[in-house]
Write an enzyme that holds these catalytic residues in place. Structure first.
Site, mmCIF file in Angstrom:
data_model
loop_
_atom_site.group_PDB
_atom_site.id
_atom_site.type_symbol
_atom_site.label_atom_id
_atom_site.label_comp_id
_atom_site.label_asym_id
_atom_site.label_seq_id
_atom_site.Cartn_x
_atom_site.Cartn_y
_atom_site.Cartn_z
ATOM 1 N N THR A 137 0.827 -1.214 0.000
ATOM 2 C CA THR A 137 0.000 0.000 0.000
ATOM 3 C C THR A 137 0.859 1.261 0.000
ATOM 4 O OG1 THR A 137 -1.499 1.269 1.427
ATOM 5 C CG2 THR A 137 -0.100 -0.313 2.537
ATOM 6 N N ASP A 138 0.262 2.364 -0.455
ATOM 7 C CA ASP A 138 0.945 3.665 -0.367
ATOM 8 C C ASP A 138 0.984 4.176 1.073
ATOM 9 O OD1 ASP A 138 -1.742 4.322 -0.033
ATOM 10 O OD2 ASP A 138 -1.815 5.793 -1.665
ATOM 11 N N GLU A 139 0.202 3.551 1.969
ATOM 12 C CA GLU A 139 0.134 4.064 3.349
ATOM 13 C C GLU A 139 1.454 3.878 4.090
ATOM 14 O OE1 GLU A 139 -3.541 3.371 5.415
ATOM 15 O OE2 GLU A 139 -4.641 3.133 3.541
ATOM 16 N N TYR A 163 -2.007 -0.562 10.906
ATOM 17 C CA TYR A 163 -2.117 -1.241 9.599
ATOM 18 C C TYR A 163 -0.913 -0.906 8.726
ATOM 19 C CZ TYR A 163 -3.392 -1.650 4.658
ATOM 20 O OH TYR A 163 -3.365 -1.927 3.311
ATOM 21 N N LYS A 167 2.129 -3.353 7.267
ATOM 22 C CA LYS A 167 2.433 -3.532 5.839
ATOM 23 C C LYS A 167 3.885 -3.115 5.559
ATOM 24 C CE LYS A 167 -0.008 -4.631 2.925
ATOM 25 N NZ LYS A 167 -0.403 -5.974 2.390
#
Ligand code: NAD
Ligand code: TYD
Length: 360
Positions: A137-139, A163, A167
């Site tokens: 993810t970009d998060e 989260y 990741k």
């Protein structure tokens, strides 16, 4: 040992995974062995179109189970692993982070370790051809200010939610298995996906269904947080491109070139539901928008610079946000049986837990 024309997909009964499996088989990809624990987010109904299709095998099981994972690799001899399985909802990671550490970090470690053992036993040509594609993810990059440049593959990691941290940890493990052991890995970091089969705890499907039913539309904070929206089918084509042509050991950022404020997304959903389900007594559904208590640590803005995947692999998103959102709203309105199927007791409990305090 040689490879079959089979891929193992993890989490292929979830939102993006099921879209990917359907897309892969429609595009005449080889067999798919789909390993999914069928948590609250996994739904075999997403794969109903594949009933009776011998090219798809759904195995209910846990990516944290090394015996199961190892035996699946040895039995099916996949040419690639495409790893989607994860706990994926930021709000749930704030309420209960442990499941995120277990599945996202330990589960990815188990997959890597079993993939390494399987890959080591392959003949030389098969070792060269094998791929482990990790969907992230970009998060992991944290948050942007309004004028900051978009996230690129060299942006330092700065995850802000449990989260995102889980990741990020999994991305680092994937990188380390390439650097230390030579495992042929690829990582994709994509922006917020939307489209059919997304579980209605996430912004877009939640707002579509609440708007349809005349319920409050709970916008966190001031609604000015920005996300870059990627139509799920574009994400599937990007994963295909990276799997086929990506450079081993590299990361690719995948985005939709569609930065939007949450409030604008919710307003557009209201207008589409007004148009597609006309109800004179209801009036404009925009009046349902309700500002609620913000998410703790809420990232302000995500934006993806997807120029590397465009330049190296010729991939660009095909769908613009307005058309993709219309297709998505239409899909939910036409698939209310699917919606009823996912609204189990566990779903209702989550809605009560997450929103009762926010709305009061
Ligand atoms: P999802 O929550 O809809 O689906 C996750 C799937 O993984 C479910 O089918 C679930 O049953 C399965 N699963 C969970 N724990 C498992 C375990 N221990 N063993 C086997 N299966 C397990 O998630 P999604 O939105 O489809 O996301 C897929 C991947 O893409 C995730 O890795 C996520 O981090 C990443 N991602 C998602 C988005 C997005 O907008 N949805 C954006 C960027 C990255
Ligand atoms: P979400 O779909 O949970 O994705 P992510 O947090 O991974 O970006 O949320 C998208 C945006 O919408 C995010 O800024 C949080 C916001 N949001 C709301 O305002 N209200 C809601 O009820 C939800 C679920 C999300």
């Amino acid at each position: 040992m040689q490879l079959n024309d089979t891929i193992v997909v993890t989490g292929g009964a979830g939102f993006i995974g099921s879209n990917f499996v359907l897309d892969w088989l429609a595009g005449s990809g080889g067999r798919v062995v789909n390993l999914d624990l069928l948590t609250y987010a996994g739904n075999p109904a997403n794969l109903a179109a594949l009933t009776g299709d011998a090219r798809h095998v759904l195995v209910r099981g846990d990516i944290c189970d090394p015996e199961l994972v190892g035996s699946l690799f040895r039995e099916h001899r996949p040419r690639a692993i495409v790893h989607f399985a994860a706990e994926s909802h930021v709000d749930r990671s704030i309420v209960g982070p442990e499941a995120f550490l277990r599945t996202n970090i330990h589960g990815t470690f188990v997959l890597l370790e079993q993939a390494k053992q399987y890959w080591s036993d392959l003949d030389e040509e098969s070792r060269r051809d094998f791929r482990f594609l990790h969907v992230s993810t970009d998060e992991v990059y944290g948050t942007l200010g309004p004028d900051d440049p978009a996230f690129s593959e060299t942006t330092p990691y700065a995850p802000n939610s449990p989260y995102a941290a889980s990741k990020a940890a999994s991305d680092h493990l994937v990188r380390a298995y390439h650097h230390t052991f030579g495992l042929p890995v690829l990582t994709t970091n994509c922006s917020n996906n939307y489209g059919p089969y997304q579980f209605p705890e996430k912004l877009i499907p939640l707002m579509i269904l609440n708007a349809l039913e005349g319920k409050p539309l709970p916008v966190y904070g001031d609604g000015a947080n920005v996300r870059d929206w990627l139509f799920v089918k574009d994400h599937c084509s990007a994963i295909r491109a990276v799997l086929e042509r990506g450079r081993v050991g590299e990361s690719y950022n995948i985005g939709g070139n569609s930065e939007r404020k949450n409030l604008d997304v919710v307003g557009a959903i209201c207008d589409l539901v007004d148009e597609l389900r006309q109800d004179a007594a209801m009036g404009s559904r925009r009046k349902l928008i309700t500002f609620v208590k913000d998410r703790p640590g809420h990232d302000r803005r995500y934006a993806i610079d997807a120029s590397k995947v465009g330049r190296e692999l010729g991939w660009n998103p095909a769908e613009n946000f307005e058309d993709g959102l219309r297709r998505t709203v239409r899909w939910y309105l036409e698939n209310m049986d699917w919606v009823e199927g996912v609204r189990t007791g566990a779903y209702l409990k989550w809605m009560e837990q997450n929103y009762s305090e926010r709305l009061s």
